[in-house]
Enzyme design. Structure first.
Site, PDB file in Angstrom:
ATOM      1  N   GLY A  92       0.825  -1.206   0.000  1.00 16.52           N
ATOM      2  CA  GLY A  92       0.000   0.000   0.000  1.00 16.52           C
ATOM      3  C   GLY A  92       0.855   1.251   0.000  1.00 16.52           C
ATOM      4  N   ASN A  93       0.244   2.387   0.260  1.00 17.66           N
ATOM      5  CA  ASN A  93       1.006   3.633   0.356  1.00 17.66           C
ATOM      6  C   ASN A  93       0.364   4.514   1.424  1.00 17.66           C
ATOM      7  OD1 ASN A  93      -0.987   5.512  -0.986  1.00 17.66           O
ATOM      8  ND2 ASN A  93      -0.717   3.981  -2.582  1.00 17.66           N
ATOM      9  N   ARG A  94       0.996   5.667   1.666  1.00 16.01           N
ATOM     10  CA  ARG A  94       0.601   6.470   2.817  1.00 16.01           C
ATOM     11  C   ARG A  94      -0.436   7.548   2.507  1.00 16.01           C
ATOM     12  NH1 ARG A  94       5.061   7.235   6.694  1.00 16.01           N
ATOM     13  NH2 ARG A  94       5.129   9.404   6.081  1.00 16.01           N
ATOM     14  N   SER A  95      -1.062   7.484   1.355  1.00 17.08           N
ATOM     15  CA  SER A  95      -2.040   8.526   1.028  1.00 17.08           C
ATOM     16  C   SER A  95      -3.271   8.409   1.938  1.00 17.08           C
ATOM     17  CB  SER A  95      -2.467   8.390  -0.433  1.00 17.08           C
ATOM     18  OG  SER A  95      -3.482   9.321  -0.706  1.00 17.08           O
TER      19      SER A  95
END
Ligand code: CTP
Length: 404
Positions: free
Chosen positions: A208-211
């Site tokens: 995933g990512n931190r958005s």
């Protein structure tokens, strides 16, 4: 300057109790609120509640305090009128200019922005009479917030719920901030992707990512306040549903692509604010991947995901469709932004600098909006709503130019 004057109109639906929370948010944030309930609404929430919470008298009829000419004065002096809940009957009266009580008189004398937050059963909302009344009100410049989908009175579920009062408050704030400028995105369909995609490795793990999704949600809220029909394609954002949007939840980049392409088919604008994973694991393990004693873990092989922004930019579903991308850069922010704008083929690219402590999940943002026409608009650090407004300003200009 005195406090902004807000008229809270309350018509006779069960959701009237939720208007108490809206009133509280408005007064606590420094607005002078005058509640104007209809007689029918007093069956749900009494006059004493409105007077106590607003600190102002709450009258229903034009026949009280006649010497103060309230049926004219309240509307004339308001900076914003918000009707929540707005029943089918209230929308009909407002659309036809009836004036048989204090609220309907106020609606006719108000020259400030007006927001309606309808709440009713699905059948009543979908009825052609109501839909035509809503269209009339929108054509005249009112912001009519689409009702939410969910549990209605009794056992019914469907479209017709009053959105969360906190979210109606956000729309009111945006509309008030714009003043009499009017809803310049009325009649437009805007599609916004928000959040960050998750690419599953197995049933319990993902890349995933931190958005956080906050910038995309701010874009959705401000677009509603500017009168647009909004489809929000949300990838894994843990945020409250904005009022008035058509919310489509997705998980992966491929799901996001499908939802965005579908909604873009009749969209005037597509804004890709989501952090879409460039790669996904080549294989998905149907069962949980287990560690084995004495064995090194198997490498994770990745494959490319389609680039949704490049795809919709190259193949516009509608002539004149405006496409906006985002770029998160850590170095050479502007130079990288310019070359990304060219590579992706979009009309506008919102470039911001990111790092461990910058932008992700924060309440504010600082960015430069680059245009394919060579324009460059720097937006200083401020709330994500402020950046959203600048983006819509640029989009509105582009749409205007294309129409000309
Ligand atoms: N985007 C997209 N589809 C992808 C990846 C990104 O639509 N598969 C969109 C994002 O929503 C965003 C823009 O493209 O609007 C920029 O994404 P970014 O990841 O910064 O671009 P990349 O081309 O991946 O650049 P980099 O090489 O810097 O990672």
């Amino acid at each position: 300057m005195g406090k902004p004057k807000v008229v809270l109109g309350v018509s006779g639906g069960i959701a009237a109790y939720k208007a108490c929370e809206l009133l509280r948010r408005l007064t606590e944030s420094g607005h002078d609120v005058r509640v104007v309930p209809t007689a029918a609404s007093l069956n749900f929430v009494g006059e004493a509640t409105w007077a106590a919470l607003s600190g102002n008298p709450a009258s229903t009829e034009v026949w009280e305090s006649v010497h103060e000419v309230p049926h004219v004065r309240i509307g004339q002096s308001a900076d914003l009128v918000v009707v929540a809940p707005a029943t089918a009957d209230m929308l009909a009266k407002a659309a036809h200019g009836l004036a048989d009580d204090l609220l309907t008189n106020t609606l006719l004398t108000a020259r400030c922005p007006v927001v309606f937050a309808p709440a009713m059963h699905t059948e009543m909302w979908e009825h052609p009479a109501t839909q035509e009344n809503v269209a009339t009100l929108r054509r005249r410049g009112a912001v009519v917030i689409e009702p939410a989908v969910g549990r209605l009175t009794g056992k019914d579920t469907g479209k017709g719920r009053l959105p969360d009062p906190e979210e109606i408050f956000e729309v009111c704030k945006s509309v008030l901030a714009r003043g009499v400028t009017g809803p310049d995105l009325a009649g437009r369909h805007v599609v916004i992707s928000a959040g960050g995609t998750r690419e599953p490795l197995d049933p319990v793990r993902f890349l995933g990512n931190r958005s956080s999704g906050k910038q995309g949600y701010a874009l959705a809220r401000t677009a509603v306040a500017r009168g647009a029909r909004v489809t929000l394609v949300s990838a894994n954002a843990a945020l409250a549903d904005p009022a008035g949007v058509d919310l489509v939840r997705v998980g992966t980049a491929l799901q996001l692509r499908e939802a965005v392409l579908k909604a873009a088919a009749d969209a005037d604008v597509v804004v890709m604010a989501a952090a879409v994973a460039d790669f996904r694991p080549a294989e998905y393990a149907a069962g949980k991947i287990k560690k084995k004693d004495g064995q090194e873990p198997a490498p994770v092989v990745l494959v490319r995901n389609p680039d949704v922004l490049a795809e919709i930019s190259a193949d516009r579903a509608r002539e004149g469709q405006v496409v906006v991308g985002f770029a998160a850069e850590t170095d050479d922010v502007l130079a990288n932004g310019r070359s990304k704008l060219l590579r992706k083929g979009c009309d506008l690219l919102v470039v911001n600098e990111v790092g461990e402590t910058k932008t992700f999940g924060s309440e504010g943002n600082e960015a430069v909006v680059l245009g394919s026409d060579g324009s460059e608009t720097a937006v200083p650090y401020g709330p994500k709503e402020a950046l959203a407004e600048v983006i819509w300003d640029r989009v509105a200009l582009l749409m205007e130019a294309r129409r000309a």
